[in-house]
Design a protein around this motif. Structure first.
Motif, PDB file in Angstrom:
ATOM      1  N   ASN A   1      59.035  34.366  59.769  1.00  0.00           N
ATOM      2  CA  ASN A   1      57.764  34.094  60.464  1.00  0.00           C
ATOM      3  C   ASN A   1      57.654  32.631  60.866  1.00  0.00           C
TER       4      ASN A   1
ATOM      5  N   ARG B   1      60.986  36.800  54.544  1.00  0.00           N
ATOM      6  CA  ARG B   1      59.969  37.185  55.539  1.00  0.00           C
ATOM      7  C   ARG B   1      59.190  35.953  55.998  1.00  0.00           C
ATOM      8  N   GLU B   2      58.799  35.119  55.031  1.00  0.00           N
ATOM      9  CA  GLU B   2      58.075  33.891  55.368  1.00  0.00           C
ATOM     10  C   GLU B   2      58.935  32.996  56.257  1.00  0.00           C
TER      11      GLU B   2
END
Length: 163
Positions: A23, A19-20
């Protein structure tokens, strides 16, 4: 029980990193779009400056030579304008910058470990921005170059978090 907890924690850790990464990728690509738009502005301003230079040069030369009653030829003015255009043309730099931005997009969307590659690519983009800045004679271009360098620095900071 420990194996179950560790497996679950590892799975959650990997999901959080993914997820990081997604992003970070989205943020970097957004900043890269801004750099791309700025490079396009520089190319446009530079082309307009070069196109208008012969008339400006002719007016300046005629004004300076008027006091000395000296004539100049149109050929000489065009030669000087061509020399100027060659010195200040930034089309090579903006083309390479756009190429580097395309490479960045490919790296980020292609997956795999890209952190070090991006770091090197950003160094190349900074070189292109620096060369463009050193060639520019227009304050608007100089400001845009500063904006590009600021965005590249933000991207560089983000790449420090990418593997």
């Amino acid at each position: 029980e420990i194996r179950t907890v560790l497996a679950s924690a590892a799975k959650e850790f990997v999901a959080a990193r993914e997820r990081e990464g997604a992003n970070l990728c989205a943020d970097i690509l957004k900043k890269a779009e801004g750099v791309q738009a700025s490079a396009a502005k520089i190319a446009e301003i530079s082309a307009n400056d070069i196109a208008g230079y012969p008339a400006k040069l002719e007016a300046r030369i005629k004004q300076l030579l008027k006091d000395f009653d000296v004539e100049t030829t149109e050929q000489r003015i065009l030669t000087e304008a061509a020399i100027f255009a060659d010195k200040v043309a930034v089309d090579e730099e903006t083309v390479r910058l756009r190429s580097h931005l395309e490479q960045m997009d490919t790296m980020l969307t292609g997956g795999g470990a890209v952190g070090r590659k991006l770091d090197f690519l950003l160094q190349e983009m900074n070189r292109e921005a620096n060369t463009t800045g050193s060639k520019c004679s227009d304050v608007k271009v100089a400001r845009i170059v500063v904006d590009i360098k600021a965005e590249l620095e933000k991207i560089r900071e983000q790449t420090q978090n990418i593997e």
